[in-house]
Design a protein around this motif. Structure first.
Motif, mmCIF file in Angstrom:
data_model
loop_
_atom_site.group_PDB
_atom_site.id
_atom_site.type_symbol
_atom_site.label_atom_id
_atom_site.label_comp_id
_atom_site.label_asym_id
_atom_site.label_seq_id
_atom_site.Cartn_x
_atom_site.Cartn_y
_atom_site.Cartn_z
ATOM 1 N N LEU A 153 0.815 -1.225 0.000
ATOM 2 C CA LEU A 153 0.000 0.000 0.000
ATOM 3 C C LEU A 153 0.843 1.266 0.000
ATOM 4 O O LEU A 153 0.369 2.337 -0.381
ATOM 5 C CB LEU A 153 -0.952 0.008 1.197
ATOM 6 C CG LEU A 153 -2.259 -0.760 1.007
ATOM 7 C CD1 LEU A 153 -3.082 -0.711 2.285
ATOM 8 C CD2 LEU A 153 -3.063 -0.197 -0.167
ATOM 9 N N SER A 154 2.084 1.148 0.438
ATOM 10 C CA SER A 154 2.951 2.337 0.460
ATOM 11 C C SER A 154 3.363 2.740 -0.968
ATOM 12 O O SER A 154 3.904 3.818 -1.170
ATOM 13 C CB SER A 154 4.207 2.057 1.297
ATOM 14 O OG SER A 154 5.117 1.263 0.532
ATOM 15 N N ASP A 155 3.147 1.854 -1.929
ATOM 16 C CA ASP A 155 3.527 2.121 -3.324
ATOM 17 C C ASP A 155 5.021 2.368 -3.509
ATOM 18 O O ASP A 155 5.455 2.988 -4.474
ATOM 19 C CB ASP A 155 2.740 3.317 -3.910
ATOM 20 C CG ASP A 155 1.302 2.947 -4.225
ATOM 21 O OD1 ASP A 155 1.029 1.743 -4.438
ATOM 22 O OD2 ASP A 155 0.457 3.849 -4.246
ATOM 23 N N ARG A 156 5.780 1.873 -2.576
ATOM 24 C CA ARG A 156 7.245 1.968 -2.684
ATOM 25 C C ARG A 156 7.698 1.285 -3.976
ATOM 26 O O ARG A 156 8.552 1.791 -4.693
ATOM 27 C CB ARG A 156 7.827 1.269 -1.453
ATOM 28 C CG ARG A 156 9.281 1.363 -1.228
ATOM 29 C CD ARG A 156 9.631 0.753 0.126
ATOM 30 N NE ARG A 156 9.288 -0.664 0.231
ATOM 31 C CZ ARG A 156 9.986 -1.648 -0.334
ATOM 32 N NH1 ARG A 156 11.050 -1.388 -1.058
ATOM 33 N NH2 ARG A 156 9.610 -2.908 -0.181
ATOM 34 N N VAL A 157 7.117 0.135 -4.242
ATOM 35 C CA VAL A 157 7.344 -0.545 -5.518
ATOM 36 C C VAL A 157 5.965 -0.747 -6.129
ATOM 37 O O VAL A 157 5.083 -1.287 -5.461
ATOM 38 C CB VAL A 157 8.004 -1.926 -5.288
ATOM 39 C CG1 VAL A 157 8.092 -2.708 -6.594
ATOM 40 C CG2 VAL A 157 9.368 -1.770 -4.640
#
Ligand code: FES
Ligand code: FES
Lengths: 800, 152
Positions: free
Chosen positions: A158-162
């Motif tokens: 959910l952090s959209d880091r990847v």
């Protein structure tokens, strides 16, 4: 047990009184002798075998693919990559449940083209003369992968880091709230002002459905006319037919789907799979039959998984334990792509978070679904409802501990009272019927709850090696999916009706054609019983046709415990319609008024004229010869009904169990298990019990053993039956089932559905027992599955 | 290579690849599809047959290992006139099957269990069936079936 008088016909066709009896299943002889045909048993001359090359990386871009060595192998007919097949698909694979308008849904093709997003994602496939050669050829395909970081943690995703699907720009697929607008803020107020609040996080581990029959597909082009027959081990032949036609651009009338015997599904065969589309697409391309059978380890990677949610739940109660508010925040793991109904699974749970309890409308729910680099998830036995039930039932126990009262007593203080049914719930849905105290009281007696509590007080003294735990769970199930209008409000792209055709043949034998598609539930037996009861004939004289779209063209198949409360009810209604027509013919023949005719035991009689009677057989023959029918009446006794129920049906129940935990080894033994599942009127109690037993063991297995484990690189660590712990006979207890029958007022049969009930009740029941055994040691939190190691660790942690 | 196996009293002779497993020989070459395959790790027991009277998992043996021997499969259990074997009858009467996929293997394992121990306790039945998985029944009615067959 009887069925109620049917207002449409004025009949109470009690015939042979077959409903409610423990009739042995007519499916069994073929299955017991090896005669039954499963998809993989189909003998298809000249077929090519397909094998699929699967990505060994959870997340990787796909560079060039060298297929030359594989193609050169003797017996290999063709090798295709995702790029080769791009033009074969009229559209990507379907997701039929776009729950919100802004839901993100990446294009999902049967073979990945540029990027693989989970271990097992197909990247190429081979057609060869034998299965063994096809598999040999897979080894010779050389794929250039560029591995990317794999995301297997939901919050990390959910952090959209990847970002997994670049074109979406985020891993979040959708957020769906269920807050009753006029009550907005009430939930927060309840959390602030209530005497007790418990705040818990539960993890619904990923499960692998593991039906014993792996999937199998045979696509057979018919010799003339461009028609295609698809044999598949599916739960949903009708849905599959439509979706195959759409995805491949085949005119729907040219597609036929057949599933002969199906070896278990539990939701895992409620889907439209890459391999089905590949076999049909390739069979069209090469003009030969193409077949594929799944290996077990492939099944673990390429067939959908279930559960996979993080649940944050806050439950508030006043000083007496009356619930005052409930807040749920859910993260649902969709895996690499959205499968057929996956987005809707968390929503189904949303309506059941308050369980069987009276809750003021201080309810606040939202779920966010997220892509990860793991196998796609979808509906698994209960679909959202076991998850919701686990959360509320485990939280109820936490609340009881906090208040220092008995968990059963806390439940009783909150049960929706029977006098309030039909009951409009906090969600706006109307529960049709319930008697929770009765189910609880029956279970309490069967388990000897009071006696066990006394024994527990004696046994669980400081230093005791073996500690006794008692578990309770109660549940409501929203089943029989069902009212098409409600499904529309949830954005589901199909209806909830079911169809049935009933014909009385000239010799008076009966054919029932159903749109449901069984895989172990015994529909042939139960539907025969419904028709036998209606017509007053022997169930052996009824034949049930199903699971072949050429024979049963209309249907919405079998899942979500919908078959009986929708499909079985449709059968009963079609019988009534036929009886109504037969009555007109009989009246004409006997020169009587149809309204004066009674029908019972297979015979039409004129009321008050004992000498005037006509058996069904005679009417059927008249209908067939059509020599002397009432003016305007069509020949033959055949009627179709498509039934769209006015409401869901609402089974409920109470499960209780006793476990003993060895504090030195962490091992949990289930000593006793009691299941009281009220599924309304029981057509065949033998089958009901069987469904409950199987369901309970699947729930119990989630509590204690089963888990799809991934390492940080996204490799599935439990892809065989040696690593994924499906329980054996020696692992599980006998199950005591208890009697509780509250007929559903929703349908004329009074039935509710039972396939998922056992699973819904079992996981919270067992986990409540585990924590109950250990709470005296200060252990209050163990996540599923409660393996010996985890339990032992929890005890150690609490000690230090 | 040529492999000769007597299956259900009928001699079968087929030319097969050396790596052919017994289960594939039975299903594909002898054409008897009652024996099912549920796994690739010899864990599930769906493929159980009798080899010289004893239950074996036919996916763990090469067909060549059964050369010249006697195999009995689920198709060979009922009498010629169709009368079910007492174990099949017991499964039927006790609702010991749902989807029926594990069932042929269960019946073969269970009959072999009773051959070794005609009067097992419930515990012994549960332990004896440890190698055969069923995903539908929760085992309750399977155990009941086997106990019923034992006392029949
Ligand atoms: S197929 Fe032989 S044990 Fe599973
Ligand atoms: S009856 Fe379905 S696996 Fe045993």
């Amino acid at each position: 047990m009887t069925i109620t008088e049917d207002p449409a016909t004025g009949n109470n066709a009690l015939g042979n009184n077959v409903l409610g009896t423990r009739l042995l299943r007519k499916e069994d002889p073929a299955l017991l002798t090896g005669e039954a045909v499963f998809a993989n048993d189909m003998k298809v001359p000249g077929a090519l075998y397909m094998a699929v090359l699967r990505s060994p990386y959870a997340h990787a871009t796909i560079g060039s693919i060298d297929t030359s060595a594989a193609l050169a192998l003797d017996g290999v007919h063709a090798v295709y990559t995702g790029a080769d097949l791009r033009d074969t698909w009229a559209s990507p694979m379907p997701c039929a449940w776009p729950v919100t308008d802004d839901m993100k849904n990446p294009a999902h093709y049967p073979l990945a083209v540029d990027k693989a997003v989970y271990v097992g994602d197909g990247v190429a496939c081979v057609l060869a003369e034998t299965d063994a050669i096809a598999h040999d050829a897979l080894e010779l395909i050389d794929v250039e992968y560029e591995p990317l970081e794999a995301i297997t943690d939901l919050e990390d995703a959910l952090s959209d880091r990847v970002v997994i699907h670049d074109e979406l720009g985020t891993n979040a697929s959708y957020t769906w709230p269920l807050v009753i607008e006029e009550n907005e803020g009430d939930c927060e107020a309840a959390m602030q002002n209530s005497a007790y609040v418990v705040k818990e996080r539960y993890v619904q581990q990923r499960l692998i459905p593991m039906a014993m029959e792996p999937r199998a597909v045979v696509a057979q082009p018919e010799p003339f006319g461009g028609n295609m027959t698809l044999y598949s081990s599916t739960q949903v032949p009708h849905i599959l037919k439509v979706m195959t036609a759409l995805t491949l651009g085949i005119p729907e009338q040219q597609m036929r789907v057949v599933c002969p015997a199906v070896g278990g599904g539990f939701g895992s065969k409620l889907n439209v799979y890459a391999e089905e589309l590949l076999c049909v697409g390739l069979a069209r391309k090469v003009g030969k039959p193409v077949r594929w059978n799944e290996e077990r380890s492939e099944n673990a990677q390429a067939t959908i998984h279930g559960r996979a949610q993080i649940q944050d739940i806050e439950l508030a109660a006043d000083e007496n334990g009356k619930l005052t508010g409930l807040r749920v925040r859910l993260i649902g793991d969709m895996g690499g792509y959205l499968q057929l109904v996956a987005p809707g699974v968390p929503l189904l749970g949303a309506f059941l978070y308050a369980g069987v309890y009276e809750l003021p409308k201080a309810f606040d729910f939202s779920c966010t679904s997220v892509f990860t680099n793991m196998t796609p998830t979808d509906a698994y036995r209960g679909a959202g409802r076991p998850e919701a039930t686990y959360a509320i039932e485990h939280a109820m126990d936490a609340l009881a501990r906090k208040m220092g009262i008995d968990p059963l007593e806390l439940r009783r203080r909150n049960f929706i009272p029977t006098v309030k049914y039909p009951y409009e719930a906090y969600t706006g849905l109307v529960y049709d019927s319930g008697d929770h105290d009765k189910a609880a009281t029956v279970a309490e007696g069967l388990l000897d709850y009071a006696g066990l509590r006394a024994r527990q007080a004696e046994q669980n003294v400081p230093g005791a090696r073996k500690r006794l735990g008692i578990g309770v769970s109660t549940y409501f199930e929203m089943c029989g999916l069902a009212p098409s209008r409600v499904l529309a409000s949830l954005n589901y792209s199909a209806g909830g009706w079911e169809s049935a055709t009933v014909r009385v043949l000239p010799t008076s034998k009966i054919q029932v054609v159903t749109g449901t598609s069984p895989h172990g539930q015994g529909h042939e037996t139960s539907w025969s019983m419904i028709a036998a009861e209606k017509f007053g004939v022997d169930p052996a004289d009824v034949d049930v046709l199903h699971s072949d779209t050429a024979i049963a063209p209309l249907g919405l198949d079998t899942y979500g415990s919908r078959s009986l409360p929708v499909g079985g009810v449709a059968v009963g209604m079609a019988c009534d319609k036929v009886i109504d027509k037969a009555k007109q013919i009989a009246a004409h023949q006997m020169e009587a008024n149809p309204d004066d005719l009674e029908f019972s035991g297979g015979v039409f009689r004129v009321a008050g004229q004992p000498d005037k009677e006509m058996p069904l057989a005679a009417v059927a023959f008249e209908a067939f010869t059509a020599h002397d029918l009432p003016d305007g009446l069509e020949p033959n006794l055949e009627e179709q009904v498509t039934y769209d129920p006015p409401n869901f049906s609402w089974p409920f129940g109470t499960h209780m169990c006793a476990v003993e935990i060895d504090t030195e080894t962490g091992r949990t033994e289930v000593l006793q298990y009691v299941a009281v599942d009220d599924c309304g009127v029981q057509v065949n109690p033998l089958i009901v019990e069987g469904q409950v037993h199987g369901g309970v063991v699947q729930g119990l297995a989630q509590a204690l053993w089963e888990e799809a484990r991934y390492d940080d690189d996204g490799n599935l660590q439990s892809s065989t039956l040696a690593e994924y712990l499906v329980p054996a006979a020696s692992d599980v207890p006998n199950i005591t089932t208890g009697e509780s029958v509250t007929p559903s007022p929703t349908n004329p049969l009074g039935v509710k559905g039972v396939g998922e009930a056992g699973t819904i009740g079992a996981a919270p029941c067992v986990m409540n027992a585990v924590v109950d055994a250990l709470s005296g040691l200060g252990v209050t939190d163990i996540q599923m599955p409660a393996t010996p190691l985890k339990v032992w660790q929890a005890i150690e942690d609490a000690r230090s | 290579m040529e492999v000769t196996i007597t299956i259900n009293g009928e001699e079968q002779k087929h030319d097969v690849e050396a790596r052919t497993l017994l289960v594939h020989y039975i299903r594909e070459h002898a054409g008897l599809t009652g024996t099912n395959i549920g796994c690739d790790t010899s864990s599930c027991g769906a493929c159980s047959v009798h080899l010289n009277g004893e239950a074996v998992k036919s996916c763990t043996l090469l067909a060549a290992q059964a050369d010249g021997q006697e195999v009995r499969t689920i198709e060979g259990m009922a009498a010629a006139d169709g009368t079910l074997h007492p174990m099949q009858q017991a499964f039927m009467e006790n609702h010991g099957l749902q989807c029926g996929y594990c069932t042929p293997g269960m019946v073969m394992a269970a009959t072999s269990l009773l051959d070794e121990n005609a009067n097992p306790t419930e515990e012994e039945v549960r332990l004896g069936l440890e190698g055969n998985l069923c995903r539908c029944t929760g085992y309750h009615n399977i155990v009941k079936s086997v106990l019923a067959a034992a006392s029949a």
